[in-house]
Design a protein around this motif. Structure first.
Motif, PDB file in Angstrom:
ATOM      1  N   GLY A   1      -3.173   3.306  -3.697  1.00  0.00           N
ATOM      2  CA  GLY A   1      -2.976   2.609  -2.416  1.00  0.00           C
ATOM      3  C   GLY A   1      -4.310   2.279  -1.776  1.00  0.00           C
ATOM      4  O   GLY A   1      -4.491   1.189  -1.207  1.00  0.00           O
ATOM      5  N   ALA A   2      -5.273   3.200  -1.901  1.00  0.00           N
ATOM      6  CA  ALA A   2      -6.583   2.983  -1.275  1.00  0.00           C
ATOM      7  C   ALA A   2      -7.322   1.813  -1.924  1.00  0.00           C
ATOM      8  O   ALA A   2      -8.237   1.229  -1.338  1.00  0.00           O
TER       9      ALA A   2
ATOM     10  N   LEU B   1       2.173   1.794  -3.539  1.00  0.00           N
ATOM     11  CA  LEU B   1       1.092   2.232  -4.440  1.00  0.00           C
ATOM     12  C   LEU B   1       0.656   3.659  -4.096  1.00  0.00           C
ATOM     13  O   LEU B   1       0.423   4.477  -4.989  1.00  0.00           O
ATOM     14  N   SER B   2       0.570   3.949  -2.800  1.00  0.00           N
ATOM     15  CA  SER B   2       0.127   5.296  -2.381  1.00  0.00           C
ATOM     16  C   SER B   2       1.120   6.362  -2.806  1.00  0.00           C
ATOM     17  O   SER B   2       0.739   7.504  -3.067  1.00  0.00           O
ATOM     18  N   GLU B   3       2.392   5.970  -2.839  1.00  0.00           N
ATOM     19  CA  GLU B   3       3.389   6.947  -3.276  1.00  0.00           C
ATOM     20  C   GLU B   3       3.175   7.311  -4.748  1.00  0.00           C
ATOM     21  O   GLU B   3       3.450   8.428  -5.180  1.00  0.00           O
TER      22      GLU B   3
ATOM     23  N   HIS C   1       0.124   7.136  -6.235  1.00  0.00           N
ATOM     24  CA  HIS C   1      -1.125   7.910  -6.195  1.00  0.00           C
ATOM     25  C   HIS C   1      -1.913   7.426  -4.980  1.00  0.00           C
ATOM     26  O   HIS C   1      -2.109   6.212  -4.830  1.00  0.00           O
ATOM     27  N   PRO C   2      -2.376   8.349  -4.128  1.00  0.00           N
ATOM     28  CA  PRO C   2      -3.075   7.914  -2.904  1.00  0.00           C
ATOM     29  C   PRO C   2      -4.228   6.939  -3.214  1.00  0.00           C
ATOM     30  O   PRO C   2      -4.449   5.971  -2.496  1.00  0.00           O
ATOM     31  N   LYS C   3      -4.925   7.213  -4.317  1.00  0.00           N
ATOM     32  CA  LYS C   3      -6.082   6.372  -4.639  1.00  0.00           C
ATOM     33  C   LYS C   3      -5.659   4.948  -5.018  1.00  0.00           C
ATOM     34  O   LYS C   3      -6.394   3.986  -4.794  1.00  0.00           O
TER      35      LYS C   3
ATOM     36  N   GLU D   1       0.842  -1.203   0.000  1.00  0.00           N
ATOM     37  CA  GLU D   1       0.000   0.000   0.000  1.00  0.00           C
ATOM     38  C   GLU D   1       0.882   1.260   0.000  1.00  0.00           C
ATOM     39  O   GLU D   1       0.566   2.246  -0.661  1.00  0.00           O
ATOM     40  N   LYS D   2       2.019   1.151   0.719  1.00  0.00           N
ATOM     41  CA  LYS D   2       2.928   2.304   0.813  1.00  0.00           C
ATOM     42  C   LYS D   2       3.451   2.664  -0.584  1.00  0.00           C
ATOM     43  O   LYS D   2       3.432   3.821  -1.012  1.00  0.00           O
TER      44      LYS D   2
END
Ligand SMILES: Nc1ncnc2c1ncn2[C@@H]1O[C@H](COP(=O)(O)OP(=O)(O)O)[C@@H](O)[C@H]1O
Ligand SMILES: O=C(CO)[C@H](O)[C@H](O)COP(=O)(O)O
Length: 551
Positions: free
Chosen positions: A234-235, A226-228, A230-232, A223-224
């Motif tokens: 990771g979400a 992926l969020s880097e 784009h936040p979405k 998640e870290k």
């Protein structure tokens, strides 16, 4: 196995242009009926923007074509034969993902997004996400992450994370509405078994491993990470998956609703789906040492190997190595060319430009339909020499070795005397040289290639191309008999999911097709091609340099 009763399975193959439904006798592999349906919106060129490499397909095209293809196939069967169908399995192109809502419904089926190409399936050959692929590769390198070690070392713009990231970055409206994403092969399966909930649906090991950086050591990227990007992104991770399934797994049974729509028996077994080329390799009875080449608009090159033979080696520059992506229990390898037949189609388009102001009519159609045949007839009569025109096949980027969708094609050695069939011949040779690069690369990486089997449209309809390929590779090429090898592979998995066979190797034994023809290399031509291949490699180097000037 003794045939005690008639039993059939159905393999459904979603290609780039059409859906094919093949009904197969489980006891002897007889292909008893086939139905084909072309995607209607796609055929009209809707939602695509060729100049920007945007290729999108509407989910309704898939649903409508599936219904039409299955009904067409069933129309050749008697009622009791239809009742004897016991299993079904899908293969589709890939990576062909779509953004979905919390019920796993592609956003283009929501009235708010029905005409938005970003809410549709993003076809494998869509290269709009080149920038995002670069972002992903850079972050992996910067963070020294292992995600690409089983993906050949480079993440491609043809793969799901690049495509999803591209939509999130460029279309916030669709991005905000997205809850998760699905691959085409998983969505079709989920739809007909009534399980499209993103967290619960069965996800294909083949698609996940080759396209989404899934590996059993780490599951999907963190998640870290992926969020880097784009936040979405990771979400979305909690709405995706940790487990994946090989296609010998039963994903569920056909629901009453879909049985009714498709005219198939309710409750029949539905196997987990996979990518077309991988199922095609199974349909071509792949075993370790046999390279199966699916030759059509593009090529996919599939190998399998025993885990003991591979041990902990990571093969570089290919499109991934995945435990069970082709045959459960063996490691599957994928490589390929981003354009093959599409290059011939492009040249035809270039020549046809001169006809654009000619009104549509019988004569114009005849010229267009006969163009590749005529070019072939004349090109075949030209003997290659060391002074021949040399072309580079990267017109849709390079898939293998070392994926790079930014590289471009080239033609060298033109004179005022060069005519269309000569250029066509050079393009055919270029696609063969691109194939040779892949074969050599795989061998250099320690993969065993004892023989080559060919499937796909070109292997059947273009003997000149096939002979050139044999001459350039200096290897015999065996053409597999089935006209629908990908659907046949899917049918084999359907037979396993239905409990007819314990595993797909046994299904291959009973349902496998044979070889219909063989192209043997001609020594004299191969010698000339040795020389031209060196020039091809020079041209490739030049093209790489030109790319770095443009970058
Ligand atoms: N006579 C021909 N010679 C060479 N290539 C051909 C010929 N006819 C069609 N093609 C090419 O075959 C490709 C289609 O291959 P096919 O396997 O049928 O499709 P797909 O890859 O979508 O499954 C097209 O790119 C087209 O240019
Ligand atoms: O990239 C792929 C697999 O990884 C595509 O599924 C494949 O190349 C599609 O080709 P075709 O048009 O011949 O079905």
């Amino acid at each position: 196995m003794i045939e005690s009763d008639k039993k059939y399975v159905i393999g459904i193959d979603f290609g780039t242009d059409s859906c094919r439904a093949l009904i197969v006798n489980v006891y002897n592999g007889d292909e008893v009926a086939v139905g084909v349906s072309f995607y209607s919106r796609w055929k009209e060129g809707l939602y695509c923007d060729v100049r920007n490499n945007q290729y999108r397909q509407h989910p309704l095209d898939y649903i409508e074509s599936m219904e039409e293809a299955i009904h067409a196939a069933l129309s050749d069967l008697a009622g009791e034969e239809i009742a004897s169908i016991c299993g079904l399995c899908f293969d589709t192109t890939g990576s062909t993902p779509a953004l979905v809502d919390c019920d796993g419904i592609p956003l283009a089926l929501n009235p708010a997004f029905v005409e938005d190409p970003d809410a549709m399936f993003i076809l494998w050959k869509d290269h709009t996400a080149v920038h995002e692929a670069k972002q992903i590769n850079t972050l992996i390198k910067e963070r020294h992450l292992d995600y690409l070690i089983y993906e050949g070392g480079t993440y491609s713009s043809e793969w799901v994370w690049s495509k999803v990231l591209h939509v999130l970055q460029t279309n916030p409206k669709v991005g905000d509405a997205a809850y998760s994403w699905v691959e085409h092969c998983d969505w079709m399966t989920g739809l007909v078994v009534g399980n499209t909930v993103p967290e619960k649906m069965y996800r294909s090991r083949c698609a996940a491993g080759h396209k989404a950086m899934w590996h059993e050591q780490w599951s999907l990227p963190s998640e870290k990470f992926l969020s880097e990007l784009h936040p979405k992104l990771g979400a979305m991770l909690p709405h995706l998956y940790t487990k994946t399934y090989t296609s010998d797994t039963k994903a569920g049974v056909l629901t009453a609703e879909w049985a009714d729509k498709l005219g198939l028996p309710e409750g029949i077994a539905v196997a987990v789906g996979a990518i077309d080329a991988h199922m095609g390799a199974v349909g071509a009875s792949i075993t370790p040492g046999v390279l199966v080449r699916i030759i059509g608009t593009s090529t996919c090159d599939i190998l399998v190997a025993d885990k003991k033979e591979i041990e902990d080696r990571c093969i570089e520059g290919i499109c991934g190595q995945v435990d069970g992506s082709v045959i459960p229990g063996l490691v599957g390898f994928e490589a390929g060319q981003s354009a093959f037949g599409d290059i011939y189609a492009w040249f035809k388009e270039v020549l046809a430009w001169g006809l654009k102001s000619v009104p549509d009519g019988e004569m114009k159609q005849k010229i267009l339909d006969g163009m590749l045949v005529e070019l072939t007839r004349e090109a075949e009569a030209i003997e290659p020499t060391h002074r021949s025109i040399v072309a580079l096949d990267w017109l849709n980027g390079r898939r293998t070795p070392d994926a790079d969708q930014n590289v471009t094609g080239a033609i060298a050695g033109l004179t005022l005397g060069s005519h269309a069939p000569e250029i066509f011949r050079a393009l055919v040779e270029a696609t063969a040289f691109g194939s040779r690069c892949i074969v050599e690369h795989m061998k250099e990486q320690g993969l065993r290639i004892d023989s080559v089997h060919a499937i796909g449209g070109i292997s059947k309809k273009a003997p000149f191309v096939m002979q050139t390929l044999a001459d350039v590779l200096n290897m015999p090429i065996r053409v597999v008999r089935s006209e629908q090898t990908c659907a046949l592979g899917a049918a084999m998995f359907a037979a396993v999911a239905a409990g007819i066979y314990p595993d797909v190797s046994e299904a291959i034994q009973y349902m496998g097709t044979d070889i219909e023809s063989e192209y043997r290399p001609e020594e004299k031509r191969h010698i000339v091609y040795e020389n031209l291949y060196k020039k091809y490699l020079e041209l490739a180097k030049l093209s790489e340099n030109i790319k770095s000037i443009h970058d």
